[in-house]
Motif scaffolding. Sequence first.
Motif, short mmCIF file in Angstrom:
data_model
loop_
_atom_site.label_atom_id
_atom_site.label_comp_id
_atom_site.label_asym_id
_atom_site.label_seq_id
_atom_site.Cartn_x
_atom_site.Cartn_y
_atom_site.Cartn_z
N PRO A 1 0.81 -1.22 0.00
CA PRO A 1 0.00 0.00 0.00
C PRO A 1 0.84 1.27 0.00
O PRO A 1 1.92 1.32 0.61
CB PRO A 1 -0.80 -0.11 1.31
N ARG B 1 1.56 4.62 1.49
CA ARG B 1 1.30 5.13 2.83
C ARG B 1 0.69 6.53 2.76
O ARG B 1 0.86 7.25 1.78
CB ARG B 1 2.60 5.12 3.65
N PRO B 2 -0.04 6.93 3.81
CA PRO B 2 -0.77 8.20 3.74
C PRO B 2 0.16 9.40 3.56
O PRO B 2 1.16 9.55 4.27
CB PRO B 2 -1.50 8.27 5.09
N PHE C 1 -9.63 9.49 1.66
CA PHE C 1 -9.08 8.29 1.04
C PHE C 1 -10.24 7.36 0.67
O PHE C 1 -10.90 6.81 1.55
CB PHE C 1 -8.11 7.60 2.00
N SER D 1 -7.54 2.08 -1.64
CA SER D 1 -6.09 1.94 -1.53
C SER D 1 -5.46 1.96 -2.92
O SER D 1 -6.08 1.58 -3.91
CB SER D 1 -5.73 0.65 -0.80
N PRO E 1 -1.85 0.69 -4.81
CA PRO E 1 -0.64 -0.10 -4.59
C PRO E 1 0.60 0.57 -5.16
O PRO E 1 0.55 1.25 -6.20
CB PRO E 1 -0.94 -1.41 -5.32
N ALA F 1 -9.28 7.38 -6.20
CA ALA F 1 -8.83 6.75 -4.96
C ALA F 1 -8.58 7.77 -3.86
O ALA F 1 -8.58 7.41 -2.67
CB ALA F 1 -7.56 5.95 -5.21
N GLU G 1 -2.36 6.61 11.59
CA GLU G 1 -2.63 5.27 11.09
C GLU G 1 -2.07 4.22 12.04
O GLU G 1 -2.70 3.17 12.27
CB GLU G 1 -2.05 5.10 9.69
N ARG H 1 -5.41 0.85 11.45
CA ARG H 1 -6.06 0.59 10.17
C ARG H 1 -5.90 1.83 9.28
O ARG H 1 -5.56 2.90 9.76
CB ARG H 1 -7.54 0.24 10.34
N PRO H 2 -6.16 1.70 7.98
CA PRO H 2 -5.94 2.83 7.06
C PRO H 2 -6.83 4.03 7.38
O PRO H 2 -7.94 3.89 7.91
CB PRO H 2 -6.30 2.23 5.68
N LYS I 1 -9.31 7.14 6.69
CA LYS I 1 -10.40 7.50 5.78
C LYS I 1 -10.37 8.98 5.43
O LYS I 1 -10.62 9.37 4.29
CB LYS I 1 -11.75 7.14 6.42
#
Length: 279
Positions: free
Chosen positions: A47, A49-50, A95, A98, A100, A140, A225, A230-231, A233
Amino acid sequence: MSAIDLAHLREWVGTSQTDRDLLSSRHARLMAATLGLPQSDIVDGGPLRPLWHWLYFLGGEPPAGLGPDGHPARGGFLPPVPLPNRMWAGGELEFHASVPLGALVEKRSTIVSVDHKQGRSGELVFVKVRHELLYDGVNALTEHHDIVYKGVSAVGTTTTGTEMPAAQHTRRIKPDSTMLFRYSALTFNGHRIHYDADYCRDVEGYPNLVIHGPLNATLLAGFAEEVCGRPLKKFRYRGLKPSILGNELTINAAPDGDQLVLWVSLPDGSVSMRAEAMC
C-alpha cells in the motif's frame, strides 16, 4: 487600496492540469530511509502510505523557470500572486480506495478558489487546489490543498495559544539538516527556506532552516494510522507556526469522539501543526 488584483488572479479559478506517474516502490523505500522506518515491506503491490503521494507527480522546471525563492516562477498553473513568500498552509484529504505501489496513477489538479485577506502581519492570498488521484479509472483520493502567499515578516517567535487535549500517545523526533535535505530531494522541493540558512534569515525572516510543513503532516498522518491500527479514511491538517531546525518535535494524538486529534508541539509548548484523522 491593495495592489492585489484579485479579479485578475481569479481568472485562474477552474484551471486544470493532468499528470501521470508510476508509484515507484524504490522511491518509497528512500522515503522510509529518510524517516528511519523499515523498508522490507515496501514493495510493488504494497500500500501507498498516507501522504506519500507527495513523492510523485513532481514538476521539473529548468533553472530559468524558477523564482528567487527556488519555487517555480509565478504564473503557469498557479496564479501569479505578487506577494513574496509562499507557504504550504494546510489541507484536507479523503481516502476512497487503496493504491498499490508500482501502479500507474493519474493526478488531476484544479484551482478551486483564490481569496484575499488582511492578516495581522499584512496581506494574505489563499489559493485552494483540488487534486484527485485516479487508479484503474477510480478516484482513490481527493485532496484539497491550501497555499498561502504573504509578505515578509518576522516569524517563528510567537506562540499560537492553541489549547490541546491531554496527549494519550506521543513520539519525539528531532529532524536534522540531512533529513530536510533528503525530503527536499525526494519531493524535488527547491524552496530555499529548507536548505539555505542565509536566505531564511536575510530574506524570509526565519531564524534557521524551516522543517517542511508537508513533512510534519506526513509524520502526523503516519502516526494516526499507527494509533488507529487501520488505514485512514479522512485527514485534515493546518499549519499554525513554523517548525524551525534545531527544535525537537513532539508528535501527539488523543481520541475525540470518532476521530483522533493530532498535533506537533514545540519545546516552548506551542503548536506547530494540528490535524484530525478518521480511520
